[in-house]
Design a protein around this motif. Structure first.
Motif, PDB file in Angstrom:
ATOM      1  N   VAL A 178     -25.356 -40.059 -14.102  1.00 49.44           N
ATOM      2  CA  VAL A 178     -25.234 -39.229 -12.903  1.00 49.44           C
ATOM      3  C   VAL A 178     -24.889 -37.814 -13.346  1.00 49.44           C
ATOM      4  N   SER A 179     -25.706 -36.866 -12.934  1.00 49.10           N
ATOM      5  CA  SER A 179     -25.436 -35.463 -13.251  1.00 49.10           C
ATOM      6  C   SER A 179     -25.848 -34.613 -12.059  1.00 49.10           C
ATOM      7  N   ALA A 180     -25.497 -33.354 -12.106  1.00 49.39           N
ATOM      8  CA  ALA A 180     -25.819 -32.464 -10.991  1.00 49.39           C
ATOM      9  C   ALA A 180     -26.159 -31.077 -11.505  1.00 49.39           C
ATOM     10  N   SER A 181     -27.018 -30.406 -10.759  1.00 50.57           N
ATOM     11  CA  SER A 181     -27.282 -28.985 -10.981  1.00 50.57           C
ATOM     12  C   SER A 181     -26.428 -28.204  -9.988  1.00 50.57           C
ATOM     13  N   VAL A 182     -25.792 -27.151 -10.474  1.00 51.23           N
ATOM     14  CA  VAL A 182     -24.838 -26.415  -9.647  1.00 51.23           C
ATOM     15  C   VAL A 182     -25.196 -24.936  -9.642  1.00 51.23           C
ATOM     16  N   GLY A 183     -25.212 -24.362  -8.454  1.00 49.77           N
ATOM     17  CA  GLY A 183     -25.399 -22.923  -8.311  1.00 49.77           C
ATOM     18  C   GLY A 183     -24.264 -22.349  -7.491  1.00 49.77           C
ATOM     19  N   THR A 184     -23.677 -21.264  -7.955  1.00 45.96           N
ATOM     20  CA  THR A 184     -22.499 -20.696  -7.293  1.00 45.96           C
ATOM     21  C   THR A 184     -22.751 -19.258  -6.869  1.00 45.96           C
ATOM     22  N   ALA A 185     -22.313 -18.939  -5.667  1.00 52.94           N
ATOM     23  CA  ALA A 185     -22.349 -17.559  -5.160  1.00 52.94           C
ATOM     24  C   ALA A 185     -20.940 -17.167  -4.748  1.00 52.94           C
ATOM     25  N   GLU A 186     -20.654 -15.868  -4.850  1.00 54.25           N
ATOM     26  CA  GLU A 186     -19.305 -15.401  -4.575  1.00 54.25           C
ATOM     27  C   GLU A 186     -19.282 -14.316  -3.506  1.00 54.25           C
ATOM     28  N   PHE A 187     -18.283 -14.403  -2.657  1.00 56.92           N
ATOM     29  CA  PHE A 187     -17.954 -13.328  -1.727  1.00 56.92           C
ATOM     30  C   PHE A 187     -16.902 -12.445  -2.391  1.00 56.92           C
ATOM     31  N   PRO A 188     -17.041 -11.131  -2.364  1.00 53.10           N
ATOM     32  CA  PRO A 188     -18.027 -10.363  -1.599  1.00 53.10           C
ATOM     33  C   PRO A 188     -19.263  -9.956  -2.388  1.00 53.10           C
ATOM     34  N   GLY A 189     -19.291 -10.226  -3.689  1.00 50.97           N
ATOM     35  CA  GLY A 189     -20.365  -9.697  -4.522  1.00 50.97           C
ATOM     36  C   GLY A 189     -21.762 -10.125  -4.117  1.00 50.97           C
ATOM     37  N   ASP A 190     -21.909 -11.383  -3.675  1.00 53.35           N
ATOM     38  CA  ASP A 190     -23.235 -11.907  -3.343  1.00 53.35           C
ATOM     39  C   ASP A 190     -23.542 -11.883  -1.845  1.00 53.35           C
ATOM     40  N   GLY A 191     -22.597 -11.494  -1.046  1.00 52.38           N
ATOM     41  CA  GLY A 191     -22.844 -11.452   0.391  1.00 52.38           C
ATOM     42  C   GLY A 191     -21.584 -11.751   1.174  1.00 52.38           C
ATOM     43  N   ASP A 192     -21.685 -11.566   2.492  1.00 48.52           N
ATOM     44  CA  ASP A 192     -20.505 -11.767   3.334  1.00 48.52           C
ATOM     45  C   ASP A 192     -20.759 -12.741   4.483  1.00 48.52           C
ATOM     46  N   THR A 193     -21.829 -13.540   4.370  1.00 52.21           N
ATOM     47  CA  THR A 193     -22.084 -14.586   5.350  1.00 52.21           C
ATOM     48  C   THR A 193     -22.417 -15.879   4.622  1.00 52.21           C
ATOM     49  N   LEU A 194     -22.237 -16.994   5.304  1.00 51.70           N
ATOM     50  CA  LEU A 194     -22.558 -18.288   4.701  1.00 51.70           C
ATOM     51  C   LEU A 194     -24.035 -18.346   4.336  1.00 51.70           C
ATOM     52  N   GLN A 195     -24.895 -17.862   5.208  1.00 51.48           N
ATOM     53  CA  GLN A 195     -26.334 -17.918   4.958  1.00 51.48           C
ATOM     54  C   GLN A 195     -26.716 -17.154   3.689  1.00 51.48           C
ATOM     55  N   THR A 196     -26.158 -15.970   3.515  1.00 52.67           N
ATOM     56  CA  THR A 196     -26.469 -15.168   2.333  1.00 52.67           C
ATOM     57  C   THR A 196     -25.930 -15.822   1.066  1.00 52.67           C
ATOM     58  N   LEU A 197     -24.721 -16.325   1.136  1.00 56.27           N
ATOM     59  CA  LEU A 197     -24.117 -16.985  -0.032  1.00 56.27           C
ATOM     60  C   LEU A 197     -24.912 -18.228  -0.423  1.00 56.27           C
ATOM     61  N   LEU A 198     -25.360 -18.988   0.570  1.00 56.43           N
ATOM     62  CA  LEU A 198     -26.159 -20.178   0.282  1.00 56.43           C
ATOM     63  C   LEU A 198     -27.507 -19.818  -0.339  1.00 56.43           C
TER      64      LEU A 198
END
Length: 224
Positions: A178-198
């Motif tokens: 079992v493994s996973a691929s992970v992508g991370t976004a950060e507020f405020p650098g990558d955006g200020d809404t859930l949609q943008t961060l996702l």
């Protein structure tokens, strides 16, 4: 999870009792009789308060159930979309970094195809447990859909490596990789809404998935 139901029910019952006393005074035309006040207080403590507390707790339990994923008992999309604006406002007020990690379970279809959907559901439950084990105080684990999870860190700490170790331990325990691929976004650098961060987290998750695939292909070629 808040106790809004309990607080509201108790407040409404207290206000209701006060209004009844006021109405009694208006109808009687005199100041409220101390004996009546005492009787109302006893009635409130013995009847209204317990009833309000019970109703409030029932409301909070039902609300929590509605905010949880049925299979994994992690939080669900509804909870995330409701709580994220509050978390983002708090992070902005405190000038803190907040991170959103999108977690996609690798080759989960193979688990379903090999062992059946019931076994696949059990593996998802175990994965959810492993992710919750990585979560600290105030951090949120949610099932975003299918074999995707969200890991929200109000303090922005990196979690990909810890998640990888947790899934490695799970793999050894159940005897299935079992493994996973992970992508991370950060507020405020990558955006200020859930949609943008996702959006940013999703892109980085696929970059991680592609990197893993290329690494696996290289290893396969060297072993051939």
């Amino acid at each position: 999870m808040s106790s809004k139901g309990q607080i509201a029910a108790i407040a409404y019952s207290a206000v209701g009792s006060a209004l009844l006393l006021g109405l009694y005074a208006m109808l009687d035309g005199h100041a409220v009789n101390p004996a009546v006040v005492m009787l109302a207080a006893v009635f409130y403590m013995l009847v209204l308060f317990p009833a309000a507390l019970f109703a409030g707790r029932a409301y909070d339990r039902l609300r929590k159930i509605a905010m949880q994923d049925d299979l994994t008992r992690t939080w669900n999309r509804k909870y995330v979309t409701e709580v994220m604006p509050k978390l983002l406002r708090l992070a902005a007020k405190r000038r803190k970094t907040l991170s959103v990690s999108l977690i996609d379970i690798n080759d989960f279809k193979q688990i379903n195809d090999s062992y059946g959907h019931q076994a696949g559901d059990q593996v998802l439950q175990l994965i959810a447990g492993a992710l919750r084990g990585c979560a600290g105080k105030g951090e949120i684990v949610a099932r975003w859909g299918g074999d995707e999870f969200l890991f929200i860190c109000p303090h922005g700490r990196p979690v990909a490596e810890e998640i990888g170790h947790a899934l490695d331990k799970l793999s050894k325990r159940i005897g299935t990789p079992v493994s996973a691929s992970v992508g991370t976004a950060e507020f405020p650098g990558d955006g200020d809404t859930l949609q943008t961060l996702l959006h940013h987290a999703d892109r980085r998750m696929y970059e991680d998935k592609d990197s893993r695939k290329r690494s696996y292909d290289r290893q396969t070629m060297l072993q051939a």
